[in-house]
Design a protein around this motif. Structure first.
Motif, PDB file in Angstrom:
ATOM      1  N   UNK A 296       0.826  -1.211   0.000  1.00  0.00           N
ATOM      2  CA  UNK A 296       0.000   0.000   0.000  1.00  0.00           C
ATOM      3  C   UNK A 296       0.858   1.258   0.000  1.00  0.00           C
ATOM      4  N   UNK A 297       1.893   1.296   0.822  1.00  0.00           N
ATOM      5  CA  UNK A 297       2.768   2.474   0.878  1.00  0.00           C
ATOM      6  C   UNK A 297       3.536   2.654  -0.418  1.00  0.00           C
ATOM      7  N   UNK A 298       4.049   1.567  -0.960  1.00  0.00           N
ATOM      8  CA  UNK A 298       4.792   1.682  -2.219  1.00  0.00           C
ATOM      9  C   UNK A 298       3.879   2.118  -3.358  1.00  0.00           C
ATOM     10  N   UNK A 299       2.665   1.612  -3.392  1.00  0.00           N
ATOM     11  CA  UNK A 299       1.729   2.030  -4.434  1.00  0.00           C
ATOM     12  C   UNK A 299       1.488   3.534  -4.365  1.00  0.00           C
ATOM     13  N   UNK A 300       1.267   4.039  -3.163  1.00  0.00           N
ATOM     14  CA  UNK A 300       0.948   5.453  -3.003  1.00  0.00           C
ATOM     15  C   UNK A 300       2.141   6.353  -3.293  1.00  0.00           C
ATOM     16  N   UNK A 301       3.325   5.967  -2.831  1.00  0.00           N
ATOM     17  CA  UNK A 301       4.458   6.887  -2.825  1.00  0.00           C
ATOM     18  C   UNK A 301       5.602   6.508  -3.764  1.00  0.00           C
ATOM     19  N   UNK A 302       5.642   5.275  -4.232  1.00  0.00           N
ATOM     20  CA  UNK A 302       6.768   4.861  -5.080  1.00  0.00           C
ATOM     21  C   UNK A 302       6.391   3.608  -5.864  1.00  0.00           C
ATOM     22  N   UNK A 303       5.400   3.728  -6.741  1.00  0.00           N
ATOM     23  CA  UNK A 303       4.944   2.548  -7.481  1.00  0.00           C
ATOM     24  C   UNK A 303       6.061   1.952  -8.332  1.00  0.00           C
ATOM     25  N   UNK A 304       7.034   2.777  -8.708  1.00  0.00           N
ATOM     26  CA  UNK A 304       8.157   2.295  -9.512  1.00  0.00           C
ATOM     27  C   UNK A 304       9.068   1.349  -8.713  1.00  0.00           C
ATOM     28  N   UNK A 305       8.914   1.299  -7.391  1.00  0.00           N
ATOM     29  CA  UNK A 305       9.732   0.417  -6.559  1.00  0.00           C
ATOM     30  C   UNK A 305       9.101  -0.960  -6.355  1.00  0.00           C
ATOM     31  N   UNK A 306       7.904  -1.163  -6.860  1.00  0.00           N
ATOM     32  CA  UNK A 306       7.213  -2.435  -6.641  1.00  0.00           C
ATOM     33  C   UNK A 306       7.763  -3.487  -7.596  1.00  0.00           C
ATOM     34  N   UNK A 307       8.215  -4.589  -7.036  1.00  0.00           N
ATOM     35  CA  UNK A 307       8.679  -5.710  -7.857  1.00  0.00           C
ATOM     36  C   UNK A 307       7.859  -6.952  -7.513  1.00  0.00           C
ATOM     37  N   UNK A 308       8.200  -8.061  -8.145  1.00  0.00           N
ATOM     38  CA  UNK A 308       7.399  -9.276  -7.974  1.00  0.00           C
ATOM     39  C   UNK A 308       7.387  -9.758  -6.533  1.00  0.00           C
ATOM     40  N   UNK A 309       8.484  -9.577  -5.821  1.00  0.00           N
ATOM     41  CA  UNK A 309       8.534 -10.060  -4.438  1.00  0.00           C
ATOM     42  C   UNK A 309       7.518  -9.343  -3.556  1.00  0.00           C
ATOM     43  N   UNK A 310       7.321  -8.048  -3.786  1.00  0.00           N
ATOM     44  CA  UNK A 310       6.344  -7.288  -3.002  1.00  0.00           C
ATOM     45  C   UNK A 310       4.934  -7.825  -3.255  1.00  0.00           C
ATOM     46  N   UNK A 311       4.611  -8.089  -4.513  1.00  0.00           N
ATOM     47  CA  UNK A 311       3.293  -8.612  -4.859  1.00  0.00           C
ATOM     48  C   UNK A 311       3.102 -10.032  -4.349  1.00  0.00           C
ATOM     49  N   UNK A 312       4.143 -10.859  -4.459  1.00  0.00           N
ATOM     50  CA  UNK A 312       4.041 -12.250  -4.007  1.00  0.00           C
ATOM     51  C   UNK A 312       3.818 -12.329  -2.499  1.00  0.00           C
ATOM     52  N   UNK A 313       4.473 -11.459  -1.747  1.00  0.00           N
ATOM     53  CA  UNK A 313       4.304 -11.489  -0.294  1.00  0.00           C
ATOM     54  C   UNK A 313       2.892 -11.076   0.095  1.00  0.00           C
ATOM     55  N   UNK A 314       2.324 -10.124  -0.612  1.00  0.00           N
ATOM     56  CA  UNK A 314       0.932  -9.765  -0.353  1.00  0.00           C
ATOM     57  C   UNK A 314       0.009 -10.905  -0.746  1.00  0.00           C
ATOM     58  N   UNK A 315       0.258 -11.508  -1.883  1.00  0.00           N
ATOM     59  CA  UNK A 315      -0.583 -12.591  -2.393  1.00  0.00           C
ATOM     60  C   UNK A 315      -0.585 -13.800  -1.456  1.00  0.00           C
ATOM     61  N   UNK A 316       0.492 -13.991  -0.716  1.00  0.00           N
ATOM     62  CA  UNK A 316       0.562 -15.138   0.191  1.00  0.00           C
ATOM     63  C   UNK A 316      -0.546 -15.084   1.238  1.00  0.00           C
TER      64      UNK A 316
END
Length: 361
Positions: A296-316
């Motif tokens: 949520x924080x990366x989406x709001x403030x630094x979407x360019x920093x989101x990589x697959x690991x961030x999404x996978x950890x949320x998806x877990x």
């Protein structure tokens, strides 16, 4: 060739561009999703991937569509060229190459945009205004190159692009092309997209024609810039209510509070390349909420920093597509609303009407 035939041929290519969530194909869409898809082709000219990517959360899909439709697509007193200049400038600021490619293609056709330069002085001034208003300091000192009556159109266009840039950076690639398509094909793709978009524009989308996709809602205090334009105010009020509801159902309250606290202190400037700041920020969250907090924080403030690991950890913890769209949509709009709250749309010598004197909460 008729636009409808080309649109039908592009449907599969549009949904094929969506990443991270299962795209809803045109022929498989039901009820409100199917209606938004039809309206996208009618009013935008193409099944635009930046809107179609929301389809796993139908009310959020409708929210994104209402905001884009009433600002960028419905004819108003601001020219389409000026709106596309704002869209391109905002997308450049947010480092969203997909959106830059889409909107600069229209600028090339409308005003001869080349190599980052806008030859028309009025259109260039509007782009410079959008770039300056990416930060509150820049907004405070920059002249407003349009009448206050165009404020809802211009700020509304900037806010929806602030929102879409973040979503596109997560769910689409760098160019409006399906996976595996050569970058060289962009020359042809640009011509076809511009032709379809201009064909839709000539049909003249009517203000408010899609408002019944979402229930009526009050206009939030941080969107008072939309007052005075009933269709835009209505679209943003409905959209904000729908996305807030998506946040309540899919984003823990502690995470929402953390994001809003950081946005309240944010100066609009990039966070840099390190993600250390976000790990420090989520340390105080319950352990089972940290993955949601990070995304949520990366989406709001630094979407360019989101990589697959961030999404996978949320998806877990939340594997369904709807929760992922809900969280990223809520965070994206929270950031876009913050930017909109500081954007200036009146010249210093223009009187502020009483209705717009409310303070941002």
């Amino acid at each position: 060739m008729r636009p409808t035939l080309v649109q039908a041929g592009l449907r599969g290519l549009s949904t094929a561009q969506v990443r991270q969530v299962r795209a809803v194909r045109y022929g498989a869409a039901e009820q409100d999703v199917a209606r938004v898809y039809r309206e996208l082709e009618r009013d935008f000219g193409v099944l635009a991937p930046p809107i179609a990517l929301h389809a796993s959360s139908p009310d959020v899909l409708a929210a994104a569509w209402l905001m884009l439709r009433e600002t960028l697509l419905v004819p108003g007193t601001a020219s389409r060229a000026h709106k596309e200049a704002v869209s391109t400038a905002v997308s450049e600021t947010n480092n969203c190459p997909f959106c830059v490619s889409m909107h600069s293609s229209m600028l090339i056709d409308l005003v001869g945009y080349r190599d980052g330069a806008i030859p028309d002085p009025g259109t260039r001034a509007v782009a410079e205004w959008a770039t300056a208003n990416a930060t509150p300091d820049g907004a405070a000192g920059h002249p407003v190159p349009f009448p206050a009556s165009q404020g809802p159109e211009m700020i509304g266009t900037a806010v929806i692009l602030q929102y879409l840039n973040r979503m596109v950076n997560i769910f689409l690639g760098e160019l409006p092309l399906p996976p595996g398509a050569p970058a060289a094909s962009m020359t042809v793709v640009r011509r076809v997209l511009v032709w379809l978009i201009k064909s839709a524009e000539r049909r003249g989308p009517r203000p408010g024609a899609s408002s019944d996709l979402l229930p009526d809602a009050p206009l939030p205090e941080d969107m008072k810039w939309a007052e005075g334009h009933a269709a835009i105010a209505g679209a943003y009020a409905r959209a904000a209510a729908a996305v807030d509801e998506a946040g309540r159902r899919s984003v823990p309250a502690e995470v929402r509070s953390l994001v809003l606290e950081h946005l309240a202190r944010w100066d609009g400037k990039p966070m840099g390349v390190s993600r250390a700041w976000v790990e420090d920020a989520i340390a105080g969250l319950p352990e089972d909420q940290r993955d949601a907090g990070r995304l949520a924080l990366l989406t709001a403030l630094a979407s360019y920093q989101i990589d697959q690991s961030v999404l996978d950890r949320f998806r877990a913890g939340r594997p369904d597509d709807g929760s992922l769209i809900d969280l990223t949509s809520w965070s994206s709009l929270a950031a876009a609303r913050r930017v909109g709250s500081w954007m200036t749309f009146r010249a210093q010598d223009e009187a502020l009407p009483p209705a717009a004197n409310s303070t941002h909460e």
